[in-house]
Design a protein around this motif. Structure first.
Motif, PDB file in Angstrom:
ATOM      1  N   GLY A 203       0.791  -1.222   0.000  1.00 52.59           N
ATOM      2  CA  GLY A 203       0.000   0.000   0.000  1.00 52.59           C
ATOM      3  C   GLY A 203       0.823   1.272   0.000  1.00 52.59           C
ATOM      4  O   GLY A 203       0.468   2.255  -0.655  1.00 52.59           O
ATOM      5  N   ILE A 204       1.924   1.281   0.741  1.00 48.05           N
ATOM      6  CA  ILE A 204       2.788   2.470   0.784  1.00 48.05           C
ATOM      7  C   ILE A 204       3.397   2.723  -0.592  1.00 48.05           C
ATOM      8  O   ILE A 204       3.444   3.857  -1.066  1.00 48.05           O
ATOM      9  CB  ILE A 204       3.869   2.320   1.874  1.00 48.05           C
ATOM     10  N   GLN A 205       3.858   1.670  -1.244  1.00 46.47           N
ATOM     11  CA  GLN A 205       4.431   1.809  -2.591  1.00 46.47           C
ATOM     12  C   GLN A 205       3.379   2.301  -3.581  1.00 46.47           C
ATOM     13  O   GLN A 205       3.658   3.165  -4.410  1.00 46.47           O
ATOM     14  CB  GLN A 205       5.005   0.485  -3.068  1.00 46.47           C
ATOM     15  N   ILE A 206       2.178   1.749  -3.490  1.00 47.15           N
ATOM     16  CA  ILE A 206       1.096   2.172  -4.379  1.00 47.15           C
ATOM     17  C   ILE A 206       0.825   3.661  -4.186  1.00 47.15           C
ATOM     18  O   ILE A 206       0.684   4.406  -5.154  1.00 47.15           O
ATOM     19  CB  ILE A 206      -0.180   1.339  -4.134  1.00 47.15           C
ATOM     20  N   GLY A 207       0.782   4.105  -2.947  1.00 44.52           N
ATOM     21  CA  GLY A 207       0.567   5.520  -2.657  1.00 44.52           C
ATOM     22  C   GLY A 207       1.641   6.414  -3.247  1.00 44.52           C
ATOM     23  O   GLY A 207       1.347   7.471  -3.811  1.00 44.52           O
ATOM     24  N   LYS A 208       2.887   5.994  -3.125  1.00 43.09           N
ATOM     25  CA  LYS A 208       3.995   6.789  -3.676  1.00 43.09           C
ATOM     26  C   LYS A 208       3.929   6.844  -5.195  1.00 43.09           C
ATOM     27  O   LYS A 208       4.186   7.888  -5.798  1.00 43.09           O
ATOM     28  CB  LYS A 208       5.337   6.218  -3.215  1.00 43.09           C
ATOM     29  N   ILE A 209       3.605   5.728  -5.802  1.00 43.05           N
ATOM     30  CA  ILE A 209       3.491   5.693  -7.267  1.00 43.05           C
ATOM     31  C   ILE A 209       2.370   6.618  -7.727  1.00 43.05           C
ATOM     32  O   ILE A 209       2.529   7.404  -8.672  1.00 43.05           O
ATOM     33  CB  ILE A 209       3.264   4.251  -7.757  1.00 43.05           C
ATOM     34  N   LEU A 210       1.228   6.531  -7.059  1.00 46.55           N
ATOM     35  CA  LEU A 210       0.095   7.391  -7.431  1.00 46.55           C
ATOM     36  C   LEU A 210       0.432   8.868  -7.225  1.00 46.55           C
ATOM     37  O   LEU A 210       0.077   9.711  -8.055  1.00 46.55           O
ATOM     38  CB  LEU A 210      -1.151   7.002  -6.642  1.00 46.55           C
ATOM     39  N   LYS A 211       1.145   9.177  -6.149  1.00 47.17           N
ATOM     40  CA  LYS A 211       1.533  10.565  -5.887  1.00 47.17           C
ATOM     41  C   LYS A 211       2.446  11.092  -6.999  1.00 47.17           C
ATOM     42  O   LYS A 211       2.214  12.183  -7.536  1.00 47.17           O
ATOM     43  CB  LYS A 211       2.240  10.668  -4.537  1.00 47.17           C
ATOM     44  N   ASN A 212       3.466  10.326  -7.355  1.00 49.62           N
ATOM     45  CA  ASN A 212       4.382  10.748  -8.421  1.00 49.62           C
ATOM     46  C   ASN A 212       3.653  10.883  -9.755  1.00 49.62           C
ATOM     47  O   ASN A 212       3.895  11.824 -10.511  1.00 49.62           O
ATOM     48  CB  ASN A 212       5.526   9.736  -8.566  1.00 49.62           C
TER      49      ASN A 212
ATOM     50  N   ARG B 242       0.401  11.413 -10.228  1.00 48.66           N
ATOM     51  CA  ARG B 242      -0.538  12.543 -10.184  1.00 48.66           C
ATOM     52  C   ARG B 242       0.200  13.869 -10.414  1.00 48.66           C
ATOM     53  O   ARG B 242      -0.287  14.740 -11.146  1.00 48.66           O
ATOM     54  CB  ARG B 242      -1.275  12.570  -8.859  1.00 48.66           C
ATOM     55  N   LEU B 243       1.381  14.028  -9.819  1.00 54.81           N
ATOM     56  CA  LEU B 243       2.173  15.239 -10.053  1.00 54.81           C
ATOM     57  C   LEU B 243       2.546  15.363 -11.520  1.00 54.81           C
ATOM     58  O   LEU B 243       2.478  16.450 -12.101  1.00 54.81           O
ATOM     59  CB  LEU B 243       3.433  15.236  -9.183  1.00 54.81           C
ATOM     60  N   TRP B 244       2.941  14.273 -12.137  1.00 53.59           N
ATOM     61  CA  TRP B 244       3.273  14.269 -13.561  1.00 53.59           C
ATOM     62  C   TRP B 244       2.037  14.649 -14.387  1.00 53.59           C
ATOM     63  O   TRP B 244       2.120  15.445 -15.314  1.00 53.59           O
ATOM     64  CB  TRP B 244       3.787  12.877 -13.949  1.00 53.59           C
ATOM     65  N   TRP B 245       0.887  14.094 -14.022  1.00 46.69           N
ATOM     66  CA  TRP B 245      -0.380  14.370 -14.708  1.00 46.69           C
ATOM     67  C   TRP B 245      -0.737  15.852 -14.596  1.00 46.69           C
ATOM     68  O   TRP B 245      -1.116  16.480 -15.580  1.00 46.69           O
ATOM     69  CB  TRP B 245      -1.451  13.478 -14.083  1.00 46.69           C
ATOM     70  N   TYR B 246      -0.599  16.439 -13.392  1.00 51.78           N
ATOM     71  CA  TYR B 246      -0.849  17.870 -13.207  1.00 51.78           C
ATOM     72  C   TYR B 246       0.077  18.694 -14.089  1.00 51.78           C
ATOM     73  O   TYR B 246      -0.347  19.673 -14.696  1.00 51.78           O
ATOM     74  CB  TYR B 246      -0.631  18.294 -11.750  1.00 51.78           C
ATOM     75  N   ASN B 247       1.339  18.306 -14.155  1.00 50.29           N
ATOM     76  CA  ASN B 247       2.313  19.041 -14.972  1.00 50.29           C
ATOM     77  C   ASN B 247       2.013  18.944 -16.463  1.00 50.29           C
ATOM     78  O   ASN B 247       2.532  19.736 -17.246  1.00 50.29           O
ATOM     79  CB  ASN B 247       3.734  18.563 -14.682  1.00 50.29           C
ATOM     80  N   HIS B 248       1.191  17.989 -16.838  1.00 51.36           N
ATOM     81  CA  HIS B 248       0.749  17.851 -18.231  1.00 51.36           C
ATOM     82  C   HIS B 248      -0.688  18.344 -18.399  1.00 51.36           C
ATOM     83  O   HIS B 248      -1.425  17.893 -19.278  1.00 51.36           O
ATOM     84  CB  HIS B 248       0.882  16.397 -18.689  1.00 51.36           C
ATOM     85  N   GLU B 249      -1.064  19.278 -17.527  1.00 54.27           N
ATOM     86  CA  GLU B 249      -2.360  19.962 -17.571  1.00 54.27           C
ATOM     87  C   GLU B 249      -3.554  19.016 -17.486  1.00 54.27           C
ATOM     88  O   GLU B 249      -4.621  19.289 -18.034  1.00 54.27           O
ATOM     89  CB  GLU B 249      -2.458  20.841 -18.823  1.00 54.27           C
ATOM     90  N   CYS B 250      -3.371  17.886 -16.820  1.00 55.03           N
ATOM     91  CA  CYS B 250      -4.449  16.910 -16.593  1.00 55.03           C
ATOM     92  C   CYS B 250      -5.051  16.403 -17.910  1.00 55.03           C
ATOM     93  O   CYS B 250      -6.234  16.074 -17.971  1.00 55.03           O
ATOM     94  CB  CYS B 250      -5.543  17.507 -15.710  1.00 55.03           C
ATOM     95  N   LYS B 251      -4.228  16.331 -18.941  1.00 58.99           N
ATOM     96  CA  LYS B 251      -4.723  15.933 -20.259  1.00 58.99           C
ATOM     97  C   LYS B 251      -4.270  14.543 -20.692  1.00 58.99           C
ATOM     98  O   LYS B 251      -4.708  14.062 -21.723  1.00 58.99           O
ATOM     99  CB  LYS B 251      -4.278  16.954 -21.313  1.00 58.99           C
TER     100      LYS B 251
END
Length: 75
Positions: free
Chosen positions: A36-45, A47-56
């Motif tokens: 679960g901790i690894q899954i959370g870290k992967i999702l966090k990284n 999501r940040l990448w997704w935001y930096n790509h304007e959620c597109k």
């Protein structure tokens, strides 16, 4: 602010649709990650990448990003 600009802003806000992040924990589990901790870290990284790509970016593009993450990012 002019009445015209105010009305445009109100119209924009009335029609705004929040983008939904395309991945969840089950998507990461399908890649063979169960901690679960690894899954959370992967999702966090991701999501940040997704935001930096304007959620597109698509789900497939997000999964490709996850597969390119160094394994050290998962710990």
């Amino acid at each position: 602010i002019s009445p015209n600009k105010f009305n445009k802003l109100i119209n924009y806000l009335d029609n705004f649709k929040k983008k939904k992040f395309p991945l969840n924990g089950n998507d990461i589990k399908k890649l063979g990650i169960s901690n679960g901790i690894q899954i959370g870290k992967i999702l966090k990284n991701t999501r940040l990448w997704w935001y930096n790509h304007e959620c597109k970016t698509t789900k497939r593009e997000c999964l490709n990003f996850v597969n390119k993450l160094p394994r050290s990012k998962w710990r």
